[in-house]
Design a protein around this motif. Structure first.
Motif, PDB file in Angstrom:
ATOM      1  N   TYR A  27      31.426  68.702 -65.235  1.00 47.16           N
ATOM      2  CA  TYR A  27      31.605  68.833 -63.787  1.00 47.16           C
ATOM      3  C   TYR A  27      32.459  70.049 -63.422  1.00 47.16           C
ATOM      4  O   TYR A  27      32.282  70.639 -62.365  1.00 47.16           O
ATOM      5  CB  TYR A  27      32.295  67.593 -63.204  1.00 47.16           C
ATOM      6  CG  TYR A  27      31.373  66.491 -62.766  1.00 47.16           C
ATOM      7  CD1 TYR A  27      30.686  66.566 -61.560  1.00 47.16           C
ATOM      8  CD2 TYR A  27      31.205  65.351 -63.537  1.00 47.16           C
ATOM      9  CE1 TYR A  27      29.860  65.546 -61.139  1.00 47.16           C
ATOM     10  CE2 TYR A  27      30.383  64.317 -63.119  1.00 47.16           C
ATOM     11  CZ  TYR A  27      29.711  64.427 -61.922  1.00 47.16           C
ATOM     12  OH  TYR A  27      28.883  63.411 -61.502  1.00 47.16           O
ATOM     13  N   PRO A 113      25.022  66.728 -58.205  1.00 45.04           N
ATOM     14  CA  PRO A 113      24.373  65.790 -59.136  1.00 45.04           C
ATOM     15  C   PRO A 113      23.211  66.415 -59.917  1.00 45.04           C
ATOM     16  O   PRO A 113      23.058  66.158 -61.116  1.00 45.04           O
ATOM     17  CB  PRO A 113      23.875  64.662 -58.223  1.00 45.04           C
ATOM     18  CG  PRO A 113      24.760  64.728 -57.023  1.00 45.04           C
ATOM     19  CD  PRO A 113      25.053  66.186 -56.831  1.00 45.04           C
ATOM     20  N   LEU A 117      22.926  66.829 -63.983  1.00 46.35           N
ATOM     21  CA  LEU A 117      21.794  66.279 -64.725  1.00 46.35           C
ATOM     22  C   LEU A 117      21.163  67.342 -65.619  1.00 46.35           C
ATOM     23  O   LEU A 117      20.823  67.075 -66.773  1.00 46.35           O
ATOM     24  CB  LEU A 117      20.757  65.694 -63.757  1.00 46.35           C
ATOM     25  CG  LEU A 117      19.616  64.895 -64.357  1.00 46.35           C
ATOM     26  CD1 LEU A 117      20.140  63.704 -65.148  1.00 46.35           C
ATOM     27  CD2 LEU A 117      18.672  64.414 -63.274  1.00 46.35           C
ATOM     28  N   LYS A 124      16.389  61.060 -66.428  1.00 43.52           N
ATOM     29  CA  LYS A 124      17.009  60.331 -65.323  1.00 43.52           C
ATOM     30  C   LYS A 124      17.046  58.824 -65.575  1.00 43.52           C
ATOM     31  O   LYS A 124      18.022  58.159 -65.257  1.00 43.52           O
ATOM     32  CB  LYS A 124      16.263  60.649 -64.023  1.00 43.52           C
ATOM     33  CG  LYS A 124      17.133  60.712 -62.824  1.00 43.52           C
ATOM     34  CD  LYS A 124      16.373  61.252 -61.627  1.00 43.52           C
ATOM     35  CE  LYS A 124      17.310  61.438 -60.468  1.00 43.52           C
ATOM     36  NZ  LYS A 124      16.692  62.060 -59.318  1.00 43.52           N
ATOM     37  N   LYS A 131      24.324  54.243 -66.579  1.00 48.33           N
ATOM     38  CA  LYS A 131      25.204  54.035 -65.432  1.00 48.33           C
ATOM     39  C   LYS A 131      25.274  52.554 -65.066  1.00 48.33           C
ATOM     40  O   LYS A 131      26.354  52.010 -64.808  1.00 48.33           O
ATOM     41  CB  LYS A 131      24.757  54.846 -64.221  1.00 48.33           C
ATOM     42  CG  LYS A 131      25.718  54.705 -63.042  1.00 48.33           C
ATOM     43  CD  LYS A 131      25.071  55.126 -61.747  1.00 48.33           C
ATOM     44  CE  LYS A 131      25.922  54.795 -60.548  1.00 48.33           C
ATOM     45  NZ  LYS A 131      26.242  53.387 -60.383  1.00 48.33           N
TER      46      LYS A 131
END
Length: 147
Positions: A27, A113, A117, A124, A131
């Motif tokens: 991130y 996001p 990814l 996904k 998750k």
């Protein structure tokens, strides 16, 4: 119990810790483009959904205590992304509102996001399954009665 229980590869805490650090590191460059840290991004995610949330509500959603959250909110306020106001109903409570700058940042953050990814190199569905498993584990850890 045996000494095998003390092996690093047998600890659930280690892969969770290492994955958390690795994902947060992914991130970092994405959020640096927005001049945000990962914890600041999390607070903004809460506010983009529920502007005017109380400090207590934000802390509960992010599993952060006020000692961690207060300096974080002060930095967001110094960056002119949020405005802190005492609640009119309960002056002990502080509500956090997005500033116009904080609201506009949401438009730039929409790409976060997707970029993450791409960097994860995982499909996904696998990511969503993971998750969901982590959400269930977090629920068990935070409130065993509800799970």
């Amino acid at each position: 119990m045996s000494t095998k229980d003390l092996l690093l590869e047998n600890q659930i805490c280690f892969p969770l810790y290492a994955c958390s650090r690795a994902v947060t590191a992914l991130y970092r460059p994405i959020l640096e483009e927005l001049s945000l840290t990962y914890p600041q991004y999390l607070v903004l995610l809460v506010l983009w959904k529920e502007d005017g949330s109380s400090v207590k509500e934000i802390g509960k959603k992010l599993h952060l205590d006020s000692g961690t959250l207060t300096p974080l909110l002060k930095r967001l306020e110094e960056s002119e992304l949020v405005i802190r106001k005492r609640s009119l109903n309960d002056e002990r409570s502080v509500q956090i509102f997005l500033s116009s700058k904080g609201k506009k940042l949401k438009e730039k953050a929409v790409c976060v996001p997707g970029k993450l990814l791409e960097n994860l190199n995982i499909d996904k569905k696998t990511l969503l399954d993971l998750k969901n498993d982590l959400d269930r584990l977090l629920l068990l850890l935070s409130d065993p009665v509800e799970a």
